[in-house]
Design an enzyme around this catalytic site. Structure first.
Site, PDB file in Angstrom:
ATOM      1  N   THR A  19      21.179  23.108  -9.905  1.00 33.66           N
ATOM      2  CA  THR A  19      22.050  23.492  -8.788  1.00 33.66           C
ATOM      3  C   THR A  19      22.815  24.761  -9.137  1.00 33.66           C
ATOM      4  O   THR A  19      22.952  25.678  -8.322  1.00 33.66           O
ATOM      5  CB  THR A  19      23.051  22.345  -8.505  1.00 33.66           C
ATOM      6  OG1 THR A  19      22.299  21.186  -8.185  1.00 33.66           O
ATOM      7  CG2 THR A  19      24.005  22.685  -7.386  1.00 33.66           C
ATOM      8  N   SER A  34      23.879   9.776  -8.756  1.00 33.83           N
ATOM      9  CA  SER A  34      24.940   9.347  -7.826  1.00 33.83           C
ATOM     10  C   SER A  34      24.628   7.954  -7.293  1.00 33.83           C
ATOM     11  O   SER A  34      23.479   7.613  -7.023  1.00 33.83           O
ATOM     12  CB  SER A  34      25.043  10.321  -6.648  1.00 33.83           C
ATOM     13  OG  SER A  34      25.516  11.559  -7.097  1.00 33.83           O
ATOM     14  N   ASN A  58      26.036  15.405  -4.306  1.00 32.87           N
ATOM     15  CA  ASN A  58      25.707  14.147  -4.969  1.00 32.87           C
ATOM     16  C   ASN A  58      24.458  14.376  -5.803  1.00 32.87           C
ATOM     17  O   ASN A  58      23.326  14.262  -5.326  1.00 32.87           O
ATOM     18  CB  ASN A  58      25.475  13.054  -3.929  1.00 32.87           C
ATOM     19  CG  ASN A  58      26.769  12.679  -3.248  1.00 32.87           C
ATOM     20  OD1 ASN A  58      27.589  11.975  -3.808  1.00 32.87           O
ATOM     21  ND2 ASN A  58      26.962  13.199  -2.034  1.00 32.87           N
ATOM     22  N   GLU A  59      24.683  14.695  -7.055  1.00 36.91           N
ATOM     23  CA  GLU A  59      23.588  15.048  -7.954  1.00 36.91           C
ATOM     24  C   GLU A  59      22.858  13.781  -8.426  1.00 36.91           C
ATOM     25  O   GLU A  59      23.363  12.668  -8.228  1.00 36.91           O
ATOM     26  CB  GLU A  59      24.152  15.807  -9.167  1.00 36.91           C
ATOM     27  CG  GLU A  59      24.791  17.141  -8.824  1.00 36.91           C
ATOM     28  CD  GLU A  59      23.772  18.227  -8.431  1.00 36.91           C
ATOM     29  OE1 GLU A  59      22.616  17.907  -8.109  1.00 36.91           O
ATOM     30  OE2 GLU A  59      24.171  19.411  -8.431  1.00 36.91           O
ATOM     31  N   PRO A  60      21.672  13.938  -9.040  1.00 40.24           N
ATOM     32  CA  PRO A  60      20.947  12.779  -9.549  1.00 40.24           C
ATOM     33  C   PRO A  60      21.876  11.876 -10.364  1.00 40.24           C
ATOM     34  O   PRO A  60      22.696  12.360 -11.142  1.00 40.24           O
ATOM     35  CB  PRO A  60      19.863  13.403 -10.422  1.00 40.24           C
ATOM     36  CG  PRO A  60      19.607  14.719  -9.772  1.00 40.24           C
ATOM     37  CD  PRO A  60      20.932  15.186  -9.245  1.00 40.24           C
TER      38      PRO A  60
END
Ligand code: F6R
Length: 645
Positions: free
Chosen positions: A194, A179, A175-177
Site C-alpha cells: 500500500t 483485519s 483494512n489491510e490483510p
C-alpha cells in the site's frame, strides 16, 4: 460488457452481468464496463438518484466515501450534476473511510485535501455534514476518537451507500490483510505494498506515512448498499481473488461476499482475470476467433506442461476446448497452425529482412532502409523496453530517431541534482556563479513534498537528457536523431499531470511529419489509466488520428512495446526479437547510462529490483516461454504488438 449508460447498476441483474453459467465461479455481483468513464457516470447516477429519493422523503442521505484514483471520475460527474442539473447536496452527510496518520489537513497528500479538491469545494454540502477521520488527534486521544467516529455514523442512522476502492493487498478502506471481520474504526499500520503504491504521490516511499485511521470491516459491512470500483490491470488479480476466492482475512475485501447488496463496478482490464473473461472456455461455449484460439492453446500448453506440437485430442477435450477441436478437425492440424503462427512472430530483423520473402515475416522487406521513430515516454524506456531491438535497428542500417516524450525531471532525486549543481559550481569557480548557487540553495532548503523550482526542474531534466544522449551514442545514434519533446502535459513539477493539450499533439505531429517514419515504436501501456505512459500513448494515438490521411502514413507501421513493469502475453505478440547473450549485456550497459535511475529509484513501485534486472528477467522469461512452447531456445526476447490505427 456494458458500454452505454442506459442501465443503472441495480438494473443490471446478476444474470445479465453474465449468464448464470458464466458466473458460477463468482461470489459477488459485478458489472463490467468497457471503460471507467462510462462506469463512473453510472455509479454517480445511482448516488444522485439516492440523494434525490431521500430529498423527496425529506430524509438525509448518508454517504460513505473513498479517496484514491478510483472514485475521481465519480466525483467529477457528481460535481457536473450539481452545476448543470442542480443536484443539491444539502441533505447529504458524508463519512470518509480513512485518513493517513499523522496527517495535517492542509497537506496536499491528506485525504481531507483530496475530498475538498475533488468534491466538497464544488457542491453545496454543509461543512458540518462532512466527516473525515482527523489525522491530527494525539495518540492518547486516538482510541476514543475512533469510538466517537463510529458512534457518529450510528447516530446519523448508518451509511446508506458506501463507495469503496480496493488496494492491491485486498484492503478496503485501510483494512489491510489480517483485519478482522468485526473490526471497527481504528488506527492501523499500512502494508508495504500500500505504501509503495502511494509512493509516487508522496515523491518516494520514505515520505509515505506508516499508519492510518480507517473505518473497520464491520463499519463498512453495515452500509445498506456498497459499490466497489476497480480500474486497470493492476487490480485484476486482487479482483479475481476477491470475487472468486474463499473468504479470508488475507484478502479483506472477500468479506464483502457476505454482504447482500454489494456491486463491484469494473473496467475491462480490472475484470480481465475473472475466469469467465480470462478463460471463457472453462465456463461455457465460445465463439472461437483467431485471438481466442491462440490464447487458449498457449494456456493449454502452460496448464499441461506440454509444447504445442505435443498436445493431443484428450488435452483439448479435458480442458473445455472440445468445440475448438471439433471446428478444426484434429489436434494435429490445430497444433501445426498454432506452431507456425508463433514461429512466424520471431525475427532477428525488426526493420524487415532485405531481399527475403516477407510473406510470413512480421515486417516488410521494403524499403530495405527504413526511417524508424522510437517514442519513449520517459528518457530511458527506449533502452529498458526495447534496447536489443533498438541496437539491431541501428546496426542493420536503418535511420533510427528517438523521441523522448517527457523530460522525466521529477524522477531525479535532490541528492543527484545537488551533486551535478555542485560539480558545476566547482568547475565554474572563477566566474559569476549566482545562478548555480541559487539552485544549490533551493535544493538544500527544499521542504518535504514541495514542488521544485523551475530552475531545479530544468537541472533535473538536463541530467536525464545527458544520460539519454550517453546511451543513444553508445548504441550508435547521432545526436541530431535524438529529440527531446518535453511535452507540456508533464511539466507540472508534481505527480499530478495536466491533461493532454493541443500543444502536446502539435509537438507530436510535427516530429512524425518531419521524419515521415516507416516504423513507429511506442510504449503500449494501454492499461495504465493514470500514468505518464498512458498519456504519452494517448498523445500518439491522437496524433495518428490527425495525420492519418497524409500519404506517408500509408507506409507507417506502429509497433507497441510494454513499459518497464509488464510484458505482452505470448498470444498477443506479433513480433518477437531474440537477443544473444552479448546483446543482453549490451542492453544492460545502455540502461546503466541512466545513472539517476539506478540504485535508489524514486518511483520504484512494489518491485524493488533495478530496471536492468527487471528488463533482463522479463526478456529471459519471454524466451523461456517460447522454448516451453517448443520453439527455439534464445537467451532473451523482446516483444511487440502491431497497432492498426
Ligand atoms: C481510500 C481507501 C483505499 C483506496 C484503495 C484504492 O480512501 O480507502 O482503500 O480505495 O487503496 O486506491 P486507488 O483507487 O487509488 O487505486
Amino acid at each position: 460488457m456494458k458500454d452505454t449508460q442506459q442501465a443503472t447498476l441495480k438494473n443490471i441483474k446478476y444474470q445479465e452481468a453474465g449468464k448464470f453459467e458464466d458466473t458460477r465461479f463468482e461470489k459477488i455481483h459485478n458489472v463490467i464496463f468497457s471503460n471507467s468513464n462510462i462506469a463512473s457516470k453510472t455509479v454517480a447516477r445511482e448516488i444522485a438518484d439516492l440523494i434525490l429519493r431521500k430529498q423527496k422523503e425529506r430524509k438525509k442521505c448518508v454517504l460513505g466515501l473513498a479517496t484514491g484514483s478510483s472514485p475521481i471520475k465519480v466525483y467529477e460527474e457528481l460535481v457536473r450534476m450539481h452545476k448543470e442539473e442542480g443536484l443539491s447536496f444539502s441533505n447529504v452527510i458524508t463519512f470518509n473511510l480513512d485518513e493517513y496518520y499523522p496527517m495535517d489537513k492542509s497537506n496536499i497528500q491528506s485525504y481531507f485535501y483530496f475530498m475538498h479538491e475533488h468534491l466538497f469545494n464544488h457542491v453545496d454540502i454543509l461543512p458540518e455534514n462532512v466527516h473525515i477521520p482527523n489525522g491530527t488527534v494525539t495518540s492518547s486521544e486516538l482510541h476514543q476518537y475512533c469510538i466517537e467516529y463510529e458512534n457518529m455514523i450510528e447516530e446519523n442512522g448508518g451509511i446508506d451507500l458506501q463507495l469503496l476502492g480496493i488496494g492491491r493487498t485486498g484492503h478496503i478502506g485501510f483494512n489491510e490483510p489480517g483485519s478482522h471481520f468485526n473490526s471497527e474504526t481504528r488506527s492501523i499500520t499500512l502494508d508495504y505494498i500500500t505504501r509503495a503504491d502511494a509512493a509516487s504521490a508522496f515523491l518516494g516511499i520514505d515520505n509515505v506515512p506508516k499508519k492510518a485511521i480507517t473505518m473497520g470491516i464491520r463499519t463498512v459491512r453495515k452500509a445498506k448498499r456498497i459499490i466497489l470500483l476497480a480500474w486497470g490491470h493492476n487490480k485484476s488479480l486482487v479482483i479475481k481473488k476477491t470475487i472468486e476466492g474463499e473468504v479470508s482475512s488475507k484478502v479483506p475485501a472477500t468479506y464483502l461476499q457476505h454482504h447482500k447488496n454489494t456491486t463491484f463496478v469494473l473496467d475491462a482490464e480490472a475484470a480481465s482475470e475473472l475466469t469467465r473473461i480470462n478463460t471463457p472456455w472453462l465456463v461455457g461455449p465460445c465463439i472461437w476467433d483467431d485471438k481466442l484460439s491462440s490464447k487458449a492453446i498457449i494456456w493449454l500448453c502452460q496448464k499441461t506442461g506440454k509444447s504445442i506440437l505435443k498436445l493431443i485430442d484428450e488435452d483439448y477435450n479435458d480442458n473445455g476446448m472440445s468445440s475448438l477441436l471439433a471446428e478444426e478437425g484434429s489436434s494435429y492440424d490445430l497444433n501445426i497452425k498454432m506452431f507456425n503462427k508463433v514461429q512466424h512472430t520471431i525475427t532477428g530483423w525488426p526493420g524487415g529482412k532485405p531481399n527475403a520473402d516477407d510473406t510470413s515475416r512480421p515486417e516488410r522487406a521494403i524499403p530495405t532502409k527504413k526511417r524508424v521513430l522510437i517514442f519513449s515516454p520517459h528518457p530511458d524506456d527506449d533502452v529498458i523496453s526495447m534496447g536489443g531491438t533498438f541496437d539491431r535497428l541501428v546496426s542493420q542500417g536503418h535511420e533510427v530517431h528517438i523521441a523522448y516524450q517527457t523530460s522525466g525531471n521529477i524522477a531525479v532525486s535532490d541528492y543527484e541534482a545537488l551533486k551535478f549543481a555542485e560539480v558545476s559550481k566547482e568547475m565554474n569557480c572563477n566566474k559569476d556563479d549566482t545562478f548555480i548557487s541559487t539552485i544549490i540553495e533551493q535544493i538544500k532548503s527544499k521542504k518535504e513534498n514541495v514542488i521544485d523550482t523551475i530552475e531545479v526542474r530544468k537541472l533535473k531534466g538536463l541530467i536525464r537528457k545527458r544520460e539519454s544522449l550517453a546511451a543513444t551514442r553508445y548504441l550508435g545514434v547521432p545526436d541530431e536523431n535524438v529529440h527531446f519533446l518535453n511535452l507540456p502535459f508533464y511539466e507540472t513539477g508534481s505527480i499530478k499531470k495536466n491533461p493532454l493539450g493541443k500543444e502536446d499533439i502539435k509537438i507530436m505531429c510535427k516530429i512524425i511529419e518531419d521524419i515521415k517514419p516507416h516504423q513507429i515504436y511506442a510504449a503500449g501501456d494501454l492499461a495504465d489509466p493514470h500514468g505518464t505512459h498512458r498519456v504519452s500513448l494517448n498523445a500518439l494515438f491522437e496524433s495518428l488520428a490527425v495525420l492519418k490521411s497524409k500519404s506517408f502514413m500509408n507506409d507507417c507501421w506502429v509497433w507497441l512495446y510494454k513499459g518497464a513493469w509488464q510484458e505482452w502475453e505470448i498470444h498477443e505478440i506479433d513480433m518477437a526479437v531474440p537477443m544473444s547473450p552479448d546483446q543482453v549485456l549490451k542492453k544492460r550497459k545502455a540502461i546503466f547510462f541512466h545513472q539517476s535511475q539506478k540504485d535508489g529509484v524514486m518511483f520504484q513501485g512494489s518491485d524493488i529490483r533495478e530496471f536492468w534486472m527487471r528488463a533482463e528477467d522479463r526478456n529471459t522469461k519471454t524466451a523461456e516461454k517460447y522454448k516451453e512452447l517448443g520453439l527455439a531456445d534464445y537467451a532473451a526476447i523482446e516483444a511487440f504488438v502491431r497497432w492498426h490505427y
